[in-house]
Structure formats: structure tokens, C-alpha cells
Design a protein around this motif. Structure first.
Motif, short mmCIF file in Angstrom:
data_model
loop_
_atom_site.label_atom_id
_atom_site.label_comp_id
_atom_site.label_asym_id
_atom_site.label_seq_id
_atom_site.Cartn_x
_atom_site.Cartn_y
_atom_site.Cartn_z
N TYR A 110 -1.88 29.52 -25.08
CA TYR A 110 -1.30 28.30 -25.69
C TYR A 110 -1.93 28.04 -27.07
O TYR A 110 -1.22 27.80 -28.05
CB TYR A 110 -1.55 27.12 -24.76
N GLU A 163 -1.09 30.69 -29.90
CA GLU A 163 0.21 30.45 -30.57
C GLU A 163 0.09 29.40 -31.67
O GLU A 163 0.95 29.31 -32.53
CB GLU A 163 1.25 29.93 -29.56
N TYR A 203 -3.95 30.24 -19.24
CA TYR A 203 -2.88 29.45 -19.84
C TYR A 203 -3.29 28.94 -21.22
O TYR A 203 -2.55 29.09 -22.21
CB TYR A 203 -2.50 28.26 -18.93
N GLN A 243 -0.42 17.96 -18.20
CA GLN A 243 0.98 18.02 -17.79
C GLN A 243 1.51 19.45 -17.90
O GLN A 243 2.26 19.92 -17.04
CB GLN A 243 1.83 17.09 -18.65
N LYS A 244 1.11 20.15 -18.95
CA LYS A 244 1.55 21.54 -19.11
C LYS A 244 0.94 22.42 -18.02
O LYS A 244 1.61 23.30 -17.46
CB LYS A 244 1.16 22.07 -20.49
N LEU A 245 -0.33 22.21 -17.73
CA LEU A 245 -0.99 23.01 -16.70
C LEU A 245 -0.33 22.80 -15.33
O LEU A 245 -0.17 23.75 -14.56
CB LEU A 245 -2.49 22.67 -16.63
N GLU A 246 0.07 21.57 -15.04
CA GLU A 246 0.76 21.29 -13.77
C GLU A 246 2.09 22.04 -13.72
O GLU A 246 2.38 22.73 -12.75
CB GLU A 246 1.09 19.79 -13.65
N LYS A 247 2.88 21.87 -14.80
CA LYS A 247 4.25 22.38 -14.80
C LYS A 247 4.31 23.88 -14.96
O LYS A 247 5.09 24.57 -14.35
CB LYS A 247 5.04 21.74 -15.95
N GLU A 248 3.47 24.40 -15.88
CA GLU A 248 3.63 25.79 -16.28
C GLU A 248 2.61 26.73 -15.65
O GLU A 248 2.79 27.94 -15.68
CB GLU A 248 3.60 25.89 -17.82
N ALA A 249 1.53 26.19 -15.11
CA ALA A 249 0.52 27.07 -14.50
C ALA A 249 0.22 26.68 -13.05
O ALA A 249 -0.66 27.28 -12.43
CB ALA A 249 -0.75 27.08 -15.34
N ASN A 250 0.99 25.68 -12.54
CA ASN A 250 0.83 25.30 -11.12
C ASN A 250 -0.56 24.85 -10.72
O ASN A 250 -1.01 25.12 -9.60
CB ASN A 250 1.22 26.49 -10.23
#
Ligand code: TMP
Length: 235
Positions: A166, A169, A162, A59-66
Motif C-alpha cells: 500500500y 504505491e 498489506y 478499514q482497509k485492513l478489515e476489507k482487503e486483508a481480512n
């Protein structure tokens, strides 16, 4: 979404048909294998962790890395709706640090940091033991088109960019990982399969402790604790 008959059972997951012809349900098991199924075992709770981690990261890869993925909806601890894909039979491996088969094949000590990430392909074929191949082999074997290979490489490096940041952090070094891609009915390439401690090497940034399936592969002990620890770093 209604679960229908089982389509396939793999080493770590089962795949079911649904009432939607464009969707499958995957169910994550606690079964663990290594060395092309030669070593077998159970990692208690692994299915739940891999399901949740993979879904969160996709979900993060979709939203934040397209990056387009197969993820649709998490149904329960172990079950997720995904888009129906035909899997491109390539295991796409990105490495930031020498480990595993890279260290063994090329005589490089584990832990040597690369100036740039590497990419490699294995032909996803258990009977052949997933042999290492290059782009030209993939084309000759008609596993993917030239355009698909370019797209897959672009997405794989974008996933690395990405994920490296991630995990950093969260006090974790992303050593290497394996991705699989699939084709939707219209031919679109999407990230598929899973992203989990089964398919990534994660080292604690401070202690360099292994927080992934290498603990199972190498009989290091503390397997379940390592999966719980890496899951706990997610937020
Ligand atoms: P390797 O160093 O053994 O080639 O593994 C590279 C990465 O790929 C590592 O993060 C573990 C992952 N991997 C899989 O996901 N499935 C496999 O079958 C193998 C051999 C490795």
C-alpha cells in the motif's frame, strides 16, 4: 453514541466510556513523548492525522486483508468509536529494514534491508521500560495464550504484507511498525490501538527522508510538515 466518563488517559490518547457497554470513544491528542515519556512535546495537528490515518488503514485492513480490528466509526477529527477490548500487554514490532533499536542493539547500520521481515515482542509495561521478550516469556508471564500468540503473529505479518504494498504505491517505504492487539468480550483477538506516524517508520522512497515520529525523537525539525506530508500520500 453518547460519551460518558473518561476511563483512561494515555500518552497520546484518552479513552471514554459510552452508553454502549461494548464500545469506547478514543480521543487523539497532539501530545508527543519519546524514550518512555522522558522527552515531552506537542506536534500540532498530530491527533487529527493519527486519528484519520489509523481509521483509514484499519478499514482497509478489515476489507482487503481480512484482519479484524477495533474500528467502529469516526465521530470527528479527533474522536473515534472503537470496540471495547482488553489490551494484550505486548507491543508487536515488525521490521523490514534495520533502524532504531534494532540498529542500536545489534550494531546494524540503519537502512540495511532484510531478506524477510522480523517480528519481536515487548512487554507493554512503562515501569519496566517495555522490555524485549520472546514467546516463551510471554507465556510464562501469562500475557497471552499460545493460540493467541500464533494469531497475533499471523495478523501482524498480514498487516505488513498489506501495508508494505500500500505504501509502496504511494512512494513510501514501510521500514517498521508497532501494533497492539486486544481481546473482545468473547475472546476474539482484534487489531487495536493505532497505526500512525507515531507507531510506524515511513521513509520517502526517493529521498529516504523520514516522514514519521523519528523527526521528533531525534530533533530533526520539520515534524508537523512530515506528518502532513505522509497524510497527504493517503488516498
Ligand atoms: P524501535 O526501533 O525504537 O524499537 O521502534 C520500532 C517501531 O515501533 C517504530 O516504528 C516506532 C514504534 N514504536 C512505538 O510505536 N512505540 C514505542 O514506544 C517505541 C519505542 C517504538
Amino acid at each position: 453514541m453518547e460519551k460518558r466518563e473518561q476511563l483512561y488517559e494515555g500518552k497520546a490518547k484518552k479513552v471514554f466510556l459510552t452508553d454502549d457497554p461494548e464500545c469506547y470513544i478514543v480521543s487523539y491528542k497532539d501530545d508527543a513523548t519519546a524514550f518512555n515519556g522522558l522527552k515531552k512535546g506537542t506536534i500540532v495537528g498530530k491527533g487529527v492525522i493519527n486519528n484519520k490515518m489509523s481509521n483509514l488503514l484499519m478499514q482497509k485492513l478489515e476489507k482487503e486483508a481480512n484482519i479484524p480490528t477495533h474500528f467502529v466509526e469516526e465521530l470527528s477529527d479527533r474522536e473515534t468509536v472503537v470496540k471495547k477490548v482488553s489490551i494484550v500487554p505486548l507491543e508487536v514490532i515488525i521490521r523490514n529494514i534495520a533502524a532504531g533499536s534494532f540498529s542500536k542493539n545489534y550494531g546494524v547500520e540503519e537502512g540495511v534491508v532484510f531478506e524477510q521481515p522480523t517480528i519481536e515482542f515487548s512487554y507493554k509495561n512503562d515501569d519496566l521500560g517495555d522490555p524485549l521478550i520472546n514467546d516463551y516469556h510471554a507465556l510464562a508471564l501469562k500475557l497471552a495464550t499460545e493460540e493467541e500468540i500464533e494469531t497475533i503473529k499471523k495478523y501482524a505479518f498480514a498487516v505488513n504484507d498489506y501495508m508494505k504494498a500500500y505504501w509502496k504505491e504511494r512512494g513510501v517505504i514501510l521500514v517498521d511498525f508497532k501494533l497492539e492487539f486486544g481481546r473482545l468480550s468473547d475472546g476474539t483477538i482484534v487489531l487495536a490501538d493505532e497505526i500512525s506516524p507515531d507507531t510506524c517508520r515511513f521513509w520517502d522512497a526517493e529521498t529516504k527522508e523520514k516522514l514519521d515520529k523519528d523527526r521528533f525523537r531525534r530533533d530533526l525539525g520539520g515534524v508537523e510538515d512530515a506528518y502532513a506530508e505522509i497524510m497527504g500520500r493517503l488516498s
